[in-house]
Scaffold this motif. Structure first.
Motif, PDB file in Angstrom:
ATOM      1  N   UNK A 118       0.734  -0.978   0.237  1.00  0.00           N
ATOM      2  CA  UNK A 118      -0.068   0.805   0.488  1.00  0.00           C
ATOM      3  C   UNK A 118       0.807   1.297  -0.101  1.00  0.00           C
ATOM      4  N   UNK A 119       0.424   2.130  -0.607  1.00  0.00           N
ATOM      5  CA  UNK A 119       1.061   3.558  -0.998  1.00  0.00           C
ATOM      6  C   UNK A 119       0.795   4.194   0.886  1.00  0.00           C
ATOM      7  N   UNK A 120       0.116   3.727   1.901  1.00  0.00           N
ATOM      8  CA  UNK A 120       0.255   4.424   3.057  1.00  0.00           C
ATOM      9  C   UNK A 120       1.521   3.412   3.875  1.00  0.00           C
ATOM     10  N   UNK A 121       2.032   2.517   3.658  1.00  0.00           N
ATOM     11  CA  UNK A 121       3.098   1.830   4.146  1.00  0.00           C
ATOM     12  C   UNK A 121       4.485   2.260   5.245  1.00  0.00           C
ATOM     13  N   UNK A 122       4.027   2.590   5.870  1.00  0.00           N
ATOM     14  CA  UNK A 122       5.778   3.116   6.396  1.00  0.00           C
ATOM     15  C   UNK A 122       7.004   2.278   6.079  1.00  0.00           C
ATOM     16  N   UNK A 123       7.899   3.421   6.213  1.00  0.00           N
ATOM     17  CA  UNK A 123       8.796   3.142   5.125  1.00  0.00           C
ATOM     18  C   UNK A 123       9.735   2.124   5.500  1.00  0.00           C
TER      19      UNK A 123
END
Length: 388
Positions: A118-123
């Motif tokens: 997901x684009x919302x995943x933390x680095x």
């Protein structure tokens, strides 16, 4: 990781197999990253070179239970776990290594790794299955199907196994890790109306995605887990069959990452299970083996009319029959009849199959297991056990 103080107690472990090996029990300490200590036992009784000795008390995997949720039938659960142990023996010998269920990856970690990107995943967050874009509320069915088939769930489960080795100073430490990745051959999904769909994932995609995921898993283990930084990591790719399949899936590729290194080379794993009763492929490739089974099946059916079907499963490694497992569900009316049937099956096994066949026959009724037959290659007569 716990430290283990292992006491000298006369304990044996029975995992099946043949000629047992008894070794002197030693007092050892398992050296890990944590300072916690615990008393334990190393069994001196090794029933067969096919099986590892296991540290006791038994430590369940930190992710125990997750396999039942993620693997689509019990046949796959057993083969996924035992198959990885079998393949691991090429690198971690049963003579020098002890087995322990994986202790590094817990259920939350595996659940996260199985998630969709997901684009919302933390680095730095590892999610191995591909992202799927959300669809509109009134999405047309063809568009819904295309979204899912463009981004199927490739990975269904991850299993970790630990292999411990004893050094000269009487310590036991982590000597190697094995990782199995279970991949889907069929992606099952549904829409908001609970209409279910199936998508057969192309074999080339399964292979490509599995190898990419394995490389990420090994890299993450190296960088995020101190205990895995400098030990060998064996990784193998397993493909599940359809949910309705009568045989388990199989491992198809493996790689060995030496101490501190990543994956550099993949090897094909030539293993396959066939249902002799229904597999046209088995009949084409291994016609003679299938005929041996059919002759046995005909003899059993002619002798006893109350059968519910004789089922044969052949397990092949490198194109050779490694084991033939036969299941006979049947109804019995008395003990004498059971004994008579056992005697008949024993004779039929000896008459119908060459002596180089590795055969296991299980006779069951509504009450459970009734008879077990095992004949290993070269045996003059099979082992027969009638359950009380």
């Amino acid at each position: 990781m716990k430290k283990w103080f292992v006491t000298l107690l006369g304990v044996g472990i029975f995992l099946g197999g043949c000629a047992p090996t008894i070794q002197k029990q030693d007092q050892v300490v398992d050296e890990g990253a944590e300072e916690q200590t615990q008393t334990g036992i190393i069994p001196s009784f090794q029933v067969s070179e096919e099986y590892y000795r296991v540290l006791l008390p038994y430590e369940p995997s930190a992710s125990r239970g997750a396999v039942v949720q993620n693997i689509n039938n019990t046949l796959n659960i057993e083969e996924f776990e035992t198959g990885l142990m079998r393949l691991s023996q090429e690198f971690y010998s049963t003579e020098d290594y002890y087995f322990r269920e994986g202790q590094l990856l817990d259920s939350d970690t595996i659940s996260s790794w199985l998630g969709r990107q997901s684009s919302e995943d933390e680095e730095g967050t590892l999610k191995l299955n591909p992202e799927i874009a959300p669809g509109p509320d009134q999405e047309e069915r063809p568009d819904f199907i295309k979204r899912h088939e463009d981004s199927p769930l490739y990975l269904s489960h991850i299993i970790e196994q630990n292999y411990l080795i004893k050094s000269r100073d009487d310590t036991v430490k982590l000597g190697g890790i094995s990782i199995g990745l279970a991949l889907n051959s069929v992606y099952y999904y549904r829409d908001s109306t609970y209409t279910y769909f199936e998508y057969a994932i192309p074999e080339s995609e399964i292979i490509e995605q599995g190898k990419k995921m394995a490389e990420k898993v090994v890299s993450t283990l190296r960088t995020q887990y101190a205990d895995a930084a400098d030990v060998p990591i064996f990784v193998a790719l397993y493909v599940q069959g359809e949910k309705s399949s009568t045989v388990p899936g199989n491992y198809f590729a493996s790689s060995f990452a030496d101490s501190g290194k990543g994956i550099s080379k993949w090897n094909d794993v030539e293993e396959k299970h066939y249902a002799f009763n229904i597999s046209s492929e088995a009949n084409e490739l291994y016609r003679e083996d299938v005929q041996y089974f059919n002759n046995f099946k005909d003899e059993i059916e002619n002798y006893f009319p109350n059968y519910n079907g004789v089922v044969g499963t052949g397990f092949y490694r490198d194109g050779q029959l490694s084991k033939l497992k036969i299941d006979i569900p049947i109804q019995f009316y008395g003990k004498a009849e059971l004994v008579g049937f056992a005697q008949y099956v024993t004779g039929t096994i000896m008459d119908q199959f060459p002596d180089f066949f590795n055969i296991e026959v299980n006779v069951t009724s509504v009450n459970g297991q009734e008879i077990l037959f095992i004949r290993e290659p070269g045996d003059k007569e099979p082992f027969v056990h009638i359950y009380e």
